[in-house]
Motif scaffolding. Sequence first.
Motif, PDB file in Angstrom:
ATOM      1  N   TRP A 256      28.393  39.029  17.972  1.00 42.90           N
ATOM      2  CA  TRP A 256      29.486  40.005  17.863  1.00 42.90           C
ATOM      3  C   TRP A 256      30.764  39.250  17.569  1.00 42.90           C
ATOM      4  N   GLN A 257      31.465  39.661  16.502  1.00 43.72           N
ATOM      5  CA  GLN A 257      32.691  38.968  16.145  1.00 43.72           C
ATOM      6  C   GLN A 257      33.801  39.328  17.119  1.00 43.72           C
ATOM      7  N   MET A 258      34.450  38.296  17.609  1.00 48.64           N
ATOM      8  CA  MET A 258      35.539  38.433  18.577  1.00 48.64           C
ATOM      9  C   MET A 258      36.867  38.084  17.911  1.00 48.64           C
ATOM     10  N   PRO A 259      37.992  38.505  18.493  1.00 50.89           N
ATOM     11  CA  PRO A 259      39.299  38.276  17.849  1.00 50.89           C
ATOM     12  C   PRO A 259      39.776  36.848  17.998  1.00 50.89           C
ATOM     13  N   LEU A 260      40.542  36.417  17.024  1.00 48.45           N
ATOM     14  CA  LEU A 260      41.166  35.093  17.053  1.00 48.45           C
ATOM     15  C   LEU A 260      42.633  35.252  16.668  1.00 48.45           C
TER      16      LEU A 260
ATOM     17  N   SER B  44      24.100  39.205  28.007  1.00 51.58           N
ATOM     18  CA  SER B  44      23.084  38.311  27.443  1.00 51.58           C
ATOM     19  C   SER B  44      22.495  38.843  26.142  1.00 51.58           C
ATOM     20  N   VAL B  45      23.143  39.842  25.540  1.00 50.90           N
ATOM     21  CA  VAL B  45      22.615  40.458  24.318  1.00 50.90           C
ATOM     22  C   VAL B  45      23.175  39.785  23.070  1.00 50.90           C
ATOM     23  N   ASN B  46      24.492  39.748  22.963  1.00 52.03           N
ATOM     24  CA  ASN B  46      25.168  39.178  21.794  1.00 52.03           C
ATOM     25  C   ASN B  46      25.790  37.837  22.122  1.00 52.03           C
ATOM     26  N   SER B  47      25.685  36.883  21.199  1.00 48.90           N
ATOM     27  CA  SER B  47      26.513  35.681  21.250  1.00 48.90           C
ATOM     28  C   SER B  47      27.896  36.042  20.715  1.00 48.90           C
ATOM     29  N   GLY B  48      28.939  35.443  21.265  1.00 48.15           N
ATOM     30  CA  GLY B  48      30.295  35.678  20.760  1.00 48.15           C
ATOM     31  C   GLY B  48      30.559  34.810  19.547  1.00 48.15           C
ATOM     32  N   MET B  49      31.184  35.381  18.523  1.00 47.53           N
ATOM     33  CA  MET B  49      31.444  34.637  17.286  1.00 47.53           C
ATOM     34  C   MET B  49      32.914  34.752  16.901  1.00 47.53           C
ATOM     35  N   TYR B  50      33.507  33.616  16.587  1.00 50.16           N
ATOM     36  CA  TYR B  50      34.894  33.526  16.139  1.00 50.16           C
ATOM     37  C   TYR B  50      34.904  32.765  14.823  1.00 50.16           C
ATOM     38  N   ALA B  51      35.850  33.070  13.943  1.00 52.02           N
ATOM     39  CA  ALA B  51      35.883  32.366  12.661  1.00 52.02           C
ATOM     40  C   ALA B  51      37.309  32.330  12.121  1.00 52.02           C
ATOM     41  N   ASN B  52      37.613  31.243  11.399  1.00 53.36           N
ATOM     42  CA  ASN B  52      38.925  31.154  10.748  1.00 53.36           C
ATOM     43  C   ASN B  52      38.868  31.614   9.299  1.00 53.36           C
ATOM     44  N   LYS B  53      37.665  31.919   8.799  1.00 51.81           N
ATOM     45  CA  LYS B  53      37.480  32.462   7.450  1.00 51.81           C
ATOM     46  C   LYS B  53      36.448  33.583   7.542  1.00 51.81           C
ATOM     47  N   GLN B  54      36.785  34.755   7.009  1.00 48.81           N
ATOM     48  CA  GLN B  54      35.900  35.906   7.168  1.00 48.81           C
ATOM     49  C   GLN B  54      34.584  35.738   6.406  1.00 48.81           C
ATOM     50  N   ASP B  55      34.586  34.951   5.321  1.00 51.11           N
ATOM     51  CA  ASP B  55      33.324  34.788   4.595  1.00 51.11           C
ATOM     52  C   ASP B  55      32.301  34.012   5.425  1.00 51.11           C
ATOM     53  N   VAL B  56      32.764  33.091   6.276  1.00 50.32           N
ATOM     54  CA  VAL B  56      31.847  32.395   7.181  1.00 50.32           C
ATOM     55  C   VAL B  56      31.311  33.387   8.216  1.00 50.32           C
TER      56      VAL B  56
ATOM     57  N   LEU C  84      30.092  27.889  26.179  1.00 49.07           N
ATOM     58  CA  LEU C  84      31.483  27.479  26.417  1.00 49.07           C
ATOM     59  C   LEU C  84      32.149  28.167  27.599  1.00 49.07           C
ATOM     60  N   THR C  85      31.961  29.489  27.751  1.00 53.76           N
ATOM     61  CA  THR C  85      32.761  30.185  28.772  1.00 53.76           C
ATOM     62  C   THR C  85      31.963  31.245  29.518  1.00 53.76           C
ATOM     63  N   GLY C  86      32.175  31.303  30.820  1.00 53.50           N
ATOM     64  CA  GLY C  86      31.650  32.423  31.594  1.00 53.50           C
ATOM     65  C   GLY C  86      32.280  33.733  31.161  1.00 53.50           C
ATOM     66  N   ALA C  87      33.487  33.662  30.628  1.00 51.40           N
ATOM     67  CA  ALA C  87      34.177  34.875  30.175  1.00 51.40           C
ATOM     68  C   ALA C  87      33.411  35.581  29.068  1.00 51.40           C
ATOM     69  N   CYS C  88      32.673  34.808  28.256  1.00 49.29           N
ATOM     70  CA  CYS C  88      31.889  35.435  27.192  1.00 49.29           C
ATOM     71  C   CYS C  88      30.735  36.246  27.775  1.00 49.29           C
ATOM     72  N   ILE C  89      30.180  35.771  28.897  1.00 52.31           N
ATOM     73  CA  ILE C  89      29.114  36.530  29.570  1.00 52.31           C
ATOM     74  C   ILE C  89      29.671  37.837  30.118  1.00 52.31           C
ATOM     75  N   VAL C  90      30.875  37.788  30.668  1.00 54.85           N
ATOM     76  CA  VAL C  90      31.517  38.997  31.179  1.00 54.85           C
ATOM     77  C   VAL C  90      31.714  40.006  30.040  1.00 54.85           C
ATOM     78  N   ALA C  91      32.116  39.501  28.867  1.00 50.11           N
ATOM     79  CA  ALA C  91      32.414  40.380  27.732  1.00 50.11           C
ATOM     80  C   ALA C  91      31.160  40.942  27.076  1.00 50.11           C
ATOM     81  N   LEU C  92      30.146  40.102  26.862  1.00 48.84           N
ATOM     82  CA  LEU C  92      29.018  40.487  26.013  1.00 48.84           C
ATOM     83  C   LEU C  92      27.655  40.423  26.705  1.00 48.84           C
TER      84      LEU C  92
ATOM     85  N   VAL D 232      38.273  33.918  24.326  1.00 48.11           N
ATOM     86  CA  VAL D 232      39.160  33.912  23.150  1.00 48.11           C
ATOM     87  C   VAL D 232      40.048  32.673  23.146  1.00 48.11           C
ATOM     88  N   THR D 233      40.646  32.352  24.295  1.00 50.56           N
ATOM     89  CA  THR D 233      41.554  31.203  24.320  1.00 50.56           C
ATOM     90  C   THR D 233      40.790  29.886  24.147  1.00 50.56           C
TER      91      THR D 233
END
Length: 485
Positions: free
Chosen positions: A405-409, A377-389, A367-375, A435-436
């Motif tokens: 790696w869980q990222m903020p939402l 090529s080691v971790n995929s970025g993960m976002y969720a609206n429910k913590q159990d998921v 989805l975003t080049g920004a995720c590559i800047v943040a993480l 994130v956006t």
Amino acid sequence: MKTELFNNVATVDADLLVLFVPSEGELPAATAQWDEKLNGQILALREQAVFKASVAQTLLLPSTDAAQPAVLLVGTGKDALSDMKLKKVVGAIGSQIKGLPYANVALAASGLAVNERGSDNVNTLLAQWLNESFYEFKGFKQDDAEKTTKVETLLIEGDNEAAVKVGAATAAGSAFTRQLGNLPGNVCTPSYLASQAQQLGEEYGIEIELLDETKMDELGMHCLLSVGRGSDQPSYLIVMHYRGGKEDEAPHVLLGKGITFDTGGISLKPGAKMDEMKYDMCGSASVFGTMKAICELKPALNFTAVIAAAENMPSGRATKPGDIVKTMSGKTVEVLNTDAEGRLVLCDALTYIERFKPQSVVDIATLTGACIVALGSVNSGMYANKQDVADALKAASKEAADKLWQMPLDEEYQQQLDSNFADIANIGGPEAGSVTAACFLSRFTESYPWAHLDIAGTAWAGGATKGASGRPVGLLTQYLLAKAN
């Protein structure tokens, strides 16, 4: 290639036996047993520093006795292996054995000690990563016929057949994912992805639905359609249903971004490395690969795979920056940048998925080049609206050694998507771009538990090792298997 179990190095029928050797201390039982057969040769080689047994070092001992296998010594260092070092060891084995003239290769897996992993989990990873090491991209070079390995059977020491089966099936799914990802954009079009779904349906008996542009227009999926408007290739929404659970059981859904080539549209990308934008459909490729793995393993669950497929091209018909399009949900989007197109195809697909009343939804997207800047090529970025998921995905990530790696939402990020002219803008400015993007998607997931995986940094590698990685098929397969169990 077959992957099977054996339980005794003394009686295994193999042409090549892989033995693990630590750099100091006692030899593992299987290696010590074979060292006796070789009159102490393995220990002698280590003591003489001919073979120091550092991590991933290898030494081939050919056999002069037709009744005995050749031996490949593989170093494991002095401590239990980390996941990274285990992968390095398996990579060294794969690079050695695929060029050797041996049909049946046996691994004395009991000689491997891996931090925080039991023997069954290690064997799953061995079966997966070894099979993955034999993947070759074929079909476009004159010497492709020469790339065939002599290895026919991998034998792994152990007693849990299911563990090895999961690894082999995951590798088959990963190979499918990598092949789709590596195909050029003039071959792998949205129509080609639709044909691959139909082939899976024929091979495994799963139900396939293909929504063409006419049907999507009737459903009001104008946001998805806006992305492919500049292309001569028609867009598709591809739906695959695996039904292994109870008839009335709600499915778990995986959604893949399938932009088969991304020029950026009118917001044209720079020319350098634009060829790598054939990989912008790796989210969909990973969903295809996971479906293949699940069909091979036949777990007791209902699983629906959805692919939002389009090609993003500039033309006189293409969507322009500043255009406003209406989503299937009724929300309007101001398209400030046509290169933020993945979220535009996914948002309509996320709304379409509501009809399945899903237990959970995970979308996967480069989805975003920004995720590559943040993480990187080691971790995929993960976002969720429910913590159990999120927790379920973390557990699957650990089991599969496929990092995320869980990222903020947080709600505060949502205001970056405000538009003066529409309900929502498709970009949120230079800050927190990954994130956006997730915040944008979250606005279309209010009716079900959802997570988003941004795999922009993990789906493929560039440079000398350029190619699709097959990630996160391992993670997604383990996630679904856990739901079945």
